[in-house]
Design a protein around this motif. Structure first.
Motif, short mmCIF file in Angstrom:
data_model
loop_
_atom_site.label_atom_id
_atom_site.label_comp_id
_atom_site.label_asym_id
_atom_site.label_seq_id
_atom_site.Cartn_x
_atom_site.Cartn_y
_atom_site.Cartn_z
N GLY A 1 0.80 -1.22 0.00
CA GLY A 1 0.00 0.00 0.00
C GLY A 1 0.83 1.27 0.00
O GLY A 1 0.42 2.29 -0.57
N GLU A 2 2.00 1.23 0.60
CA GLU A 2 2.87 2.40 0.66
C GLU A 2 3.50 2.74 -0.69
O GLU A 2 3.96 3.86 -0.90
N LYS B 1 2.07 3.38 -3.42
CA LYS B 1 1.33 4.46 -4.08
C LYS B 1 1.93 5.82 -3.74
O LYS B 1 1.96 6.72 -4.58
N ASN B 2 2.40 5.99 -2.52
CA ASN B 2 2.99 7.27 -2.11
C ASN B 2 4.44 7.42 -2.55
O ASN B 2 4.99 8.51 -2.51
N LYS B 3 5.05 6.33 -2.96
CA LYS B 3 6.46 6.35 -3.34
C LYS B 3 6.68 6.37 -4.85
O LYS B 3 7.72 6.84 -5.32
N ILE B 4 5.74 5.83 -5.60
CA ILE B 4 5.90 5.69 -7.05
C ILE B 4 4.79 6.49 -7.72
O ILE B 4 3.62 6.09 -7.73
N LYS B 5 5.15 7.61 -8.29
CA LYS B 5 4.17 8.59 -8.79
C LYS B 5 3.34 8.10 -9.98
O LYS B 5 2.28 8.64 -10.23
N VAL B 6 3.80 7.10 -10.72
CA VAL B 6 3.04 6.65 -11.89
C VAL B 6 1.82 5.80 -11.51
O VAL B 6 0.99 5.49 -12.36
N GLU C 1 -4.01 4.56 -9.10
CA GLU C 1 -4.90 4.07 -8.05
C GLU C 1 -4.33 2.79 -7.47
O GLU C 1 -3.62 2.05 -8.16
N TYR C 2 -4.69 2.53 -6.23
CA TYR C 2 -4.29 1.30 -5.56
C TYR C 2 -5.46 0.84 -4.69
O TYR C 2 -6.13 1.66 -4.05
N GLU C 3 -5.69 -0.45 -4.68
CA GLU C 3 -6.65 -1.02 -3.74
C GLU C 3 -6.27 -2.48 -3.49
O GLU C 3 -5.54 -3.08 -4.26
N CYS D 1 -5.72 -9.92 -2.84
CA CYS D 1 -5.73 -9.35 -4.19
C CYS D 1 -5.37 -7.87 -4.11
O CYS D 1 -5.95 -7.12 -3.32
N PHE D 2 -4.41 -7.47 -4.93
CA PHE D 2 -3.96 -6.08 -5.00
C PHE D 2 -4.15 -5.61 -6.43
O PHE D 2 -3.79 -6.32 -7.37
#
Length: 127
Positions: free
Chosen positions: A54-55, A57-62, A65-67, A84-85
């Motif tokens: 989950g982290e 998303k904050n580290k990789i700008k491309v 969305e993440y869930e 499932c990610f």
């Protein structure tokens, strides 16, 4: 006859607008990752991996969305996969940049040896 032509023009125009609207809707690239755990895997290890994923998303700008979620299907067709990610990208170039990003590589290194099964599927989602 004029009414029939007018009706046909209205129907054709309506169909044209609907098709044009569908073509204007943007596609996105989904990157789906499924994990299944070895029996007896410490829940703290699983939580650490879920948090680290989950982290990203904050580290990789491309990443657009993440869930994530845990299997709850009653069908028993998950083949041992429980987590499932889903990551959404704008295009393949962004996905490819994510795959080689140092933070993604560090995350992958964190996985060893926890999951018993990993499945990855990428697909274009048509909206």
């Amino acid at each position: 006859m004029k009414k029939l032509i007018l009706i046909l023009l209205v129907v054709m125009s309506s169909n044209y607008c609907a098709n044009a609207q569908q073509k204007n809707q943007k596609e996105v690239l989904r990157h789906v990752v499924l994990f299944g755990w070895k029996e007896g895997t410490d829940p703290a290890v699983i939580d650490k991996i879920v948090t680290a994923f989950g982290e990203l998303k904050n580290k990789i700008k491309v990443i657009k969305e993440y869930e994530y979620g845990i299997n709850s299907s009653p069908e028993n067709l998950n083949n041992g996969l429980s987590h499932c990610f889903t990551i959404t990208f704008k295009n393949e170039a962004d996905r490819d940049a994510y795959l080689i990003h140092p933070d993604h590589k560090a995350f992958v290194a964190l996985l060893n040896p926890a999951p018993a099964k990993i499945t990855v599927v990428d697909y274009w989602a048509f909206r």
